[in-house]
Enzyme design. Structure first.
Site, PDB file in Angstrom:
ATOM      1  N   HIS A  31      22.687  48.839  74.085  1.00 19.51           N
ATOM      2  CA  HIS A  31      21.627  48.756  73.087  1.00 19.51           C
ATOM      3  C   HIS A  31      20.789  50.044  73.078  1.00 19.51           C
ATOM      4  O   HIS A  31      20.816  50.832  74.028  1.00 19.51           O
ATOM      5  CB  HIS A  31      20.723  47.555  73.391  1.00 19.51           C
ATOM      6  CG  HIS A  31      21.427  46.239  73.228  1.00 19.51           C
ATOM      7  ND1 HIS A  31      20.847  45.046  73.548  1.00 19.51           N
ATOM      8  CD2 HIS A  31      22.677  45.932  72.773  1.00 19.51           C
ATOM      9  CE1 HIS A  31      21.695  44.061  73.298  1.00 19.51           C
ATOM     10  NE2 HIS A  31      22.815  44.572  72.834  1.00 19.51           N
ATOM     11  N   GLU A  59      17.535  50.612  73.463  1.00 17.07           N
ATOM     12  CA  GLU A  59      16.542  50.805  74.522  1.00 17.07           C
ATOM     13  C   GLU A  59      17.204  51.362  75.786  1.00 17.07           C
ATOM     14  O   GLU A  59      16.695  52.300  76.409  1.00 17.07           O
ATOM     15  CB  GLU A  59      15.853  49.471  74.892  1.00 17.07           C
ATOM     16  CG  GLU A  59      15.124  48.779  73.759  1.00 17.07           C
ATOM     17  CD  GLU A  59      16.012  47.819  72.982  1.00 17.07           C
ATOM     18  OE1 GLU A  59      17.164  48.174  72.655  1.00 17.07           O
ATOM     19  OE2 GLU A  59      15.557  46.703  72.687  1.00 17.07           O
ATOM     20  N   CYS A  89      15.945  42.674  73.643  1.00 17.61           N
ATOM     21  CA  CYS A  89      16.614  41.422  74.036  1.00 17.61           C
ATOM     22  C   CYS A  89      16.196  41.014  75.432  1.00 17.61           C
ATOM     23  O   CYS A  89      15.852  41.844  76.279  1.00 17.61           O
ATOM     24  CB  CYS A  89      18.129  41.556  73.929  1.00 17.61           C
ATOM     25  SG  CYS A  89      18.868  42.548  75.208  1.00 17.61           S
ATOM     26  N   CYS A 141      17.570  44.053  77.865  1.00 19.63           N
ATOM     27  CA  CYS A 141      16.878  45.347  77.770  1.00 19.63           C
ATOM     28  C   CYS A 141      15.503  45.296  78.448  1.00 19.63           C
ATOM     29  O   CYS A 141      15.048  46.301  78.994  1.00 19.63           O
ATOM     30  CB  CYS A 141      16.717  45.753  76.313  1.00 19.63           C
ATOM     31  SG  CYS A 141      18.277  46.226  75.579  1.00 19.63           S
TER      32      CYS A 141
END
Ligand SMILES: NC(=O)c1ccc[n+]([C@@H]2O[C@H](COP(=O)([O-])OP(=O)(O)OC[C@H]3O[C@@H](n4cnc5c(N)ncnc54)[C@H](OP(=O)(O)O)[C@@H]3O)[C@@H](O)[C@H]2O)c1
Length: 353
Positions: free
Chosen positions: A44, A46, A69, A78
């Site tokens: 992801h 981040e 998330c 994350c």
């Protein structure tokens, strides 16, 4: 947050069912990291941005377009990484409609003494996530339809393959790259023998898979699309079962799915889209001739409509005039219009719903 949105835009249509997210990290007012969701959806944004900064940063702020998330999926959450890197403040713009994450991150972040702010640039970013919200909250993917027409509304030039100039066509290639699936008809494939790829340097690998509506399995293996494109990226939706042809497709590595018919004996387009969504496609780019395009529009299945208008009138060498249909169709639509000039040609984009 504006910079985070720019990051997210770079990967739109290429995240395999996951949202396209952008993330920026700052320290003492300077940007020290920027990243987006990886190609195909993981890692992801981040995690990608956090990878680029040292541990124990003081006064660091993280800006991310979507709520981080907080669940264990194919990757760890994350927020765990955010806490580990000792980020001081987290700004996210919109809540993630995914029920595994929705409104869950704030509590955990606050428990770890991290300041949380929700809603920066909210209006713009909600608009950006329209297709993701639709994908998460309904049975349908987001559909962008593209039409290329002459100044006098013809969709076919009987003397030439193309209606529009090279700049407009490149723009179409770029649009393809921002979607995760193209839908077209076997008629268009048989008549034009196209490839439907992204032929712009640097984005060739972003050519999306293609669904071809081929009710009677008419496609021949000699067509360019079958010969030249990766067979795993070709999906046929048919109705009229023919074992011999299905076996040929299977041998070529092409998948095929049976779709029910509507009352007119055509493939049922709602079922087409529901099946496309089940195959994990969230952003569809529709490129077809007048019949299929009109069917999608009449059934109100199109979210955005992009019309490329050439500067020439075709008159007698024009075929398939969509003028009167479009005038009627657009009259009742509260569409938001954006105009772009393409070297004498025009692109008009309607945000239909
Ligand atoms: N100017 C442009 O933007 C543009 C874009 C693409 C193509 N074209 C031109 O358009 C020409 C083809 O136009 P066209 O109107 O004959 O074909 P089309 O609109 O591309 O496709 C029509 C076909 O789609 C299939 N289909 C499946 N479900 C349908 C449904 N619910 N409603 C309607 N059709 C459905 C049917 O084929 P089955 O019977 O096999 O199901 C139908 O014959 C091509 O030659 C190409 O040059 C122009």
């Amino acid at each position: 947050m504006g910079l985070a949105l720019q990051q997210a835009k770079k990967i739109l249509g290429n995240t395999n069912g996951n949202p396209a997210v952008g993330c920026v990290i700052t320290q003492n007012g300077s940007m020290i990291s920027a990243a987006h969701t990886s190609f195909n959806g993981r890692p992801h944004a981040e995690v990608n941005a956090l990878k680029l900064i040292p541990k124990n940063l003081k006064n660091s702020k993280l800006y991310v377009t979507l709520e981080p998330c907080s669940h264990y999926g194919k990757t760890p959450p994350c927020i765990k990484e955010i806490i580990k890197k000792k980020i001081k403040k987290v700004y996210f713009s919109v809540f993630d409609p995914d029920i595994r994450s929705f409104n869950k991150s704030t509590k955990t972040l606050k428990k770890n003494k991290i300041y949380v702010n929700v809603g920066l640039n909210n209006k713009k970013i909600k608009e950006f996530y329209k297709s993701y919200f639709l994908y998460k909250n309904t049975n349908f993917p987001f559909v962008t339809a593209k039409l290329a027409i002459s100044k006098d509304y013809f969709m076919i030039n009987k003397k030439k393959k193309w209606i529009t100039n090279v700049y407009s066509r490149s723009r179409v290639h770029l649009m393809r790259s921002l979607h995760d699936c193209i839908i077209t008809s076997s008629t268009t494939i048989i008549n034009d023998n196209p490839l439907f790829t992204c032929r712009i340097a640097g984005i060739e690998d972003r050519t999306p898979p293609i669904i071809i509506l081929d009710r009677n399995l008419r496609l021949s293996h000699k067509l360019n699309i079958i010969k030249k494109r990766n067979s795993k990226q070709i999906i046929i939706f048919y109705n009229n079962f023919n074992r011999k042809k299905i076996n040929i497709l299977k041998d070529l590595g092409i998948s095929a799915y049976k779709i029910p018919l509507n009352n007119n004996g055509n493939l049922d387009l709602k079922r087409v889209l529901i099946k496309a969504k089940k195959l994990s496609f969230s952003r569809i780019f529709l490129e077809s001739g007048i019949k299929l395009s009109k069917s999608f529009l009449k059934m109100n299945l199109v979210n955005h409509l992009n019309i490329f208008i050439s500067n020439d009138k075709l008159k007698r060498i024009g075929d398939d005039n969509i003028g009167s249909f479009l005038k009627k169709y657009l009259k009742n639509k509260k569409a938001k219009v954006e105009k772009v000039n393409l070297f004498n040609e025009k692109l008009i984009s309607y945000k239909i719903k």
